[in-house]
Design a protein around this motif. Structure first.
Motif, PDB file in Angstrom:
ATOM      1  N   SER A  59       0.822  -1.222   0.000  1.00  0.00           N
ATOM      2  CA  SER A  59       0.000   0.000   0.000  1.00  0.00           C
ATOM      3  C   SER A  59       0.851   1.265   0.000  1.00  0.00           C
ATOM      4  O   SER A  59       0.421   2.305  -0.484  1.00  0.00           O
ATOM      5  CB  SER A  59      -0.963   0.008   1.170  1.00  0.00           C
ATOM      6  OG  SER A  59      -0.245   0.139   2.359  1.00  0.00           O
ATOM      7  N   GLU A  60       2.089   1.185   0.541  1.00  0.00           N
ATOM      8  CA  GLU A  60       2.943   2.377   0.494  1.00  0.00           C
ATOM      9  C   GLU A  60       3.390   2.667  -0.945  1.00  0.00           C
ATOM     10  O   GLU A  60       3.595   3.815  -1.320  1.00  0.00           O
ATOM     11  CB  GLU A  60       4.134   2.214   1.451  1.00  0.00           C
ATOM     12  CG  GLU A  60       3.666   2.411   2.890  1.00  0.00           C
ATOM     13  CD  GLU A  60       4.430   1.616   3.936  1.00  0.00           C
ATOM     14  OE1 GLU A  60       5.551   1.169   3.663  1.00  0.00           O
ATOM     15  OE2 GLU A  60       3.884   1.447   5.046  1.00  0.00           O
ATOM     16  N   ARG A  61       3.532   1.620  -1.760  1.00  0.00           N
ATOM     17  CA  ARG A  61       3.819   1.832  -3.185  1.00  0.00           C
ATOM     18  C   ARG A  61       2.593   2.449  -3.866  1.00  0.00           C
ATOM     19  O   ARG A  61       2.717   3.345  -4.705  1.00  0.00           O
ATOM     20  CB  ARG A  61       4.169   0.508  -3.903  1.00  0.00           C
ATOM     21  CG  ARG A  61       5.341  -0.286  -3.376  1.00  0.00           C
ATOM     22  CD  ARG A  61       6.675   0.361  -3.497  1.00  0.00           C
ATOM     23  NE  ARG A  61       6.909   1.046  -4.745  1.00  0.00           N
ATOM     24  CZ  ARG A  61       7.903   1.927  -4.922  1.00  0.00           C
ATOM     25  NH1 ARG A  61       8.740   2.210  -3.951  1.00  0.00           N
ATOM     26  NH2 ARG A  61       8.062   2.514  -6.090  1.00  0.00           N
ATOM     27  N   ARG A  62       1.418   1.942  -3.510  1.00  0.00           N
ATOM     28  CA  ARG A  62       0.193   2.481  -4.134  1.00  0.00           C
ATOM     29  C   ARG A  62      -0.018   3.928  -3.704  1.00  0.00           C
ATOM     30  O   ARG A  62      -0.389   4.784  -4.506  1.00  0.00           O
ATOM     31  CB  ARG A  62      -1.024   1.646  -3.693  1.00  0.00           C
ATOM     32  CG  ARG A  62      -1.026   0.198  -4.190  1.00  0.00           C
ATOM     33  CD  ARG A  62      -2.296  -0.505  -3.688  1.00  0.00           C
ATOM     34  NE  ARG A  62      -2.314  -1.941  -3.920  1.00  0.00           N
ATOM     35  CZ  ARG A  62      -2.942  -2.533  -4.926  1.00  0.00           C
ATOM     36  NH1 ARG A  62      -3.595  -1.828  -5.821  1.00  0.00           N
ATOM     37  NH2 ARG A  62      -2.932  -3.855  -5.032  1.00  0.00           N
ATOM     38  N   GLN A  63       0.223   4.209  -2.395  1.00  0.00           N
ATOM     39  CA  GLN A  63      -0.083   5.507  -1.816  1.00  0.00           C
ATOM     40  C   GLN A  63       0.932   6.590  -2.193  1.00  0.00           C
ATOM     41  O   GLN A  63       0.557   7.708  -2.501  1.00  0.00           O
ATOM     42  CB  GLN A  63      -0.023   5.317  -0.302  1.00  0.00           C
ATOM     43  CG  GLN A  63      -0.920   6.201   0.509  1.00  0.00           C
ATOM     44  CD  GLN A  63      -0.782   5.828   1.996  1.00  0.00           C
ATOM     45  OE1 GLN A  63      -0.417   4.695   2.358  1.00  0.00           O
ATOM     46  NE2 GLN A  63      -1.057   6.772   2.854  1.00  0.00           N
ATOM     47  N   PHE A  64       2.216   6.256  -2.147  1.00  0.00           N
ATOM     48  CA  PHE A  64       3.250   7.297  -2.300  1.00  0.00           C
ATOM     49  C   PHE A  64       3.979   7.251  -3.640  1.00  0.00           C
ATOM     50  O   PHE A  64       4.679   8.192  -3.991  1.00  0.00           O
ATOM     51  CB  PHE A  64       4.315   7.177  -1.195  1.00  0.00           C
ATOM     52  CG  PHE A  64       3.761   7.219   0.195  1.00  0.00           C
ATOM     53  CD1 PHE A  64       2.928   8.261   0.593  1.00  0.00           C
ATOM     54  CD2 PHE A  64       4.056   6.211   1.110  1.00  0.00           C
ATOM     55  CE1 PHE A  64       2.411   8.309   1.883  1.00  0.00           C
ATOM     56  CE2 PHE A  64       3.539   6.249   2.399  1.00  0.00           C
ATOM     57  CZ  PHE A  64       2.716   7.303   2.789  1.00  0.00           C
ATOM     58  N   PHE A  65       3.888   6.142  -4.369  1.00  0.00           N
ATOM     59  CA  PHE A  65       4.727   6.025  -5.569  1.00  0.00           C
ATOM     60  C   PHE A  65       3.932   5.682  -6.828  1.00  0.00           C
ATOM     61  O   PHE A  65       4.475   5.133  -7.781  1.00  0.00           O
ATOM     62  CB  PHE A  65       5.849   4.998  -5.324  1.00  0.00           C
ATOM     63  CG  PHE A  65       6.717   5.377  -4.148  1.00  0.00           C
ATOM     64  CD1 PHE A  65       7.647   6.403  -4.270  1.00  0.00           C
ATOM     65  CD2 PHE A  65       6.557   4.756  -2.925  1.00  0.00           C
ATOM     66  CE1 PHE A  65       8.412   6.782  -3.171  1.00  0.00           C
ATOM     67  CE2 PHE A  65       7.320   5.135  -1.823  1.00  0.00           C
ATOM     68  CZ  PHE A  65       8.253   6.148  -1.945  1.00  0.00           C
ATOM     69  N   GLY A  66       2.643   5.976  -6.787  1.00  0.00           N
ATOM     70  CA  GLY A  66       1.843   5.897  -8.008  1.00  0.00           C
ATOM     71  C   GLY A  66       1.577   4.488  -8.533  1.00  0.00           C
ATOM     72  O   GLY A  66       1.265   4.323  -9.720  1.00  0.00           O
TER      73      GLY A  66
END
Ligand code: PGA
Length: 240
Positions: A89-96
């Protein structure tokens, strides 16, 4: 039971070596996976090997090319990686990261023979709007649509509002959401896919979480950063 650790952007090579030299693996027989920062994958052949898999926290889908800052499947395999997290989710949230890019990454990693821990989870707003199942189904169907061979696939259910907040989902929520996810996965792949729970897993809740039906293991962030705590999580979570 699978016990997966996600170190996120923590630990230098020196700290990783210290972590594993302090980790007491005596009496630990479960399946253990460590998602390391890219910079420490080259240490894999120096790290303990019995029943332990090492992997990355992301991987690109192209074989090579003009993708500045990205790392390919072949590059991580050369260093001994067995798996990669995809669509945390941190990839989804912060890195598009989108469902579409996640689908390409999962396909490339699985096609190469790597295992994949594919992460899904609703955020606070989606949960409040009662859209959890809709969101999870979309993430699974779009993110895993290109997968022909699900043998090396693991899914992690990580409610975004529970990650790093100290607030995990309740046993009833986890049980019913895992049942829903397993149902969607079964309709896609006609086989049982392991589903891990992640989001503020700690020493206090590990035993209850591991005893919930349809929970095949856990994905642990913050609490995995201490070798003693990680050991304790594995030992108490393995008890039935
Ligand atoms: P947490 O993180 O255990 O610190 O909540 C879990 C994850 O993001 O994988």
């Amino acid at each position: 039971m699978i016990f997966a650790a996600n170190f996120k952007m923590n630990k230098t090579q020196k700290e990783i070596l210290e972590y594993f030299s302090n980790f007491n693996f005596d009496g630990v027989n479960s399946n253990i996976m460590f998602a390391l920062p890219y910079t420490s994958l080259s240490l894999i052949n120096k790290l303990p090997q019995n029943n332990i898999l090492y992997g990355s926290q992301n991987v690109h889908f192209a074989k090579k090319g003009a993708f500045t800052g990205e790392i390919s499947v072949e590059m991580i395999k050369e260093l001994g990686a067995d798996f990669s997290l995809i669509a945390h989710s941190e990839r989804r949230q912060f890195f598009g990261e989108t469902d579409e890019s996640a689908a390409l990454r999962a396909q490339a990693a699985l096609d190469s023979g790597l295992k994949v821990i594919f992460c899904v989870g609703e955020n606070h707003r989606q949960r409040r709007a009662n859209r959890t199942k809709f969101v999870l189904k979309r993430q699974l169907i779009k993110g895993l649509k290109n997968i022909n061979n699900s043998q090396n696939l693991i899914v992690a259910y990580e409610p975004v509002w529970a990650i790093g907040t100290g607030k995990s989902a309740t046993a009833t929520e986890i049980q019913s959401t895992h049942a829903f996810i397993k149902g969607v996965l079964f309709s896609m792949f006609k086989t049982d896919i392991p589903v891990l729970y992640g989001g503020s897993v700690n020493i206090k809740n590990i035993n209850d979480i591991c005893n919930i039906k349809n929970v095949d293991g856990v994905l642990v962030g913050g609490a995995s950063l201490s070798p003693d705590t990680m050991r304790e999580l594995i030992i108490s979570g393995s008890k039935k």
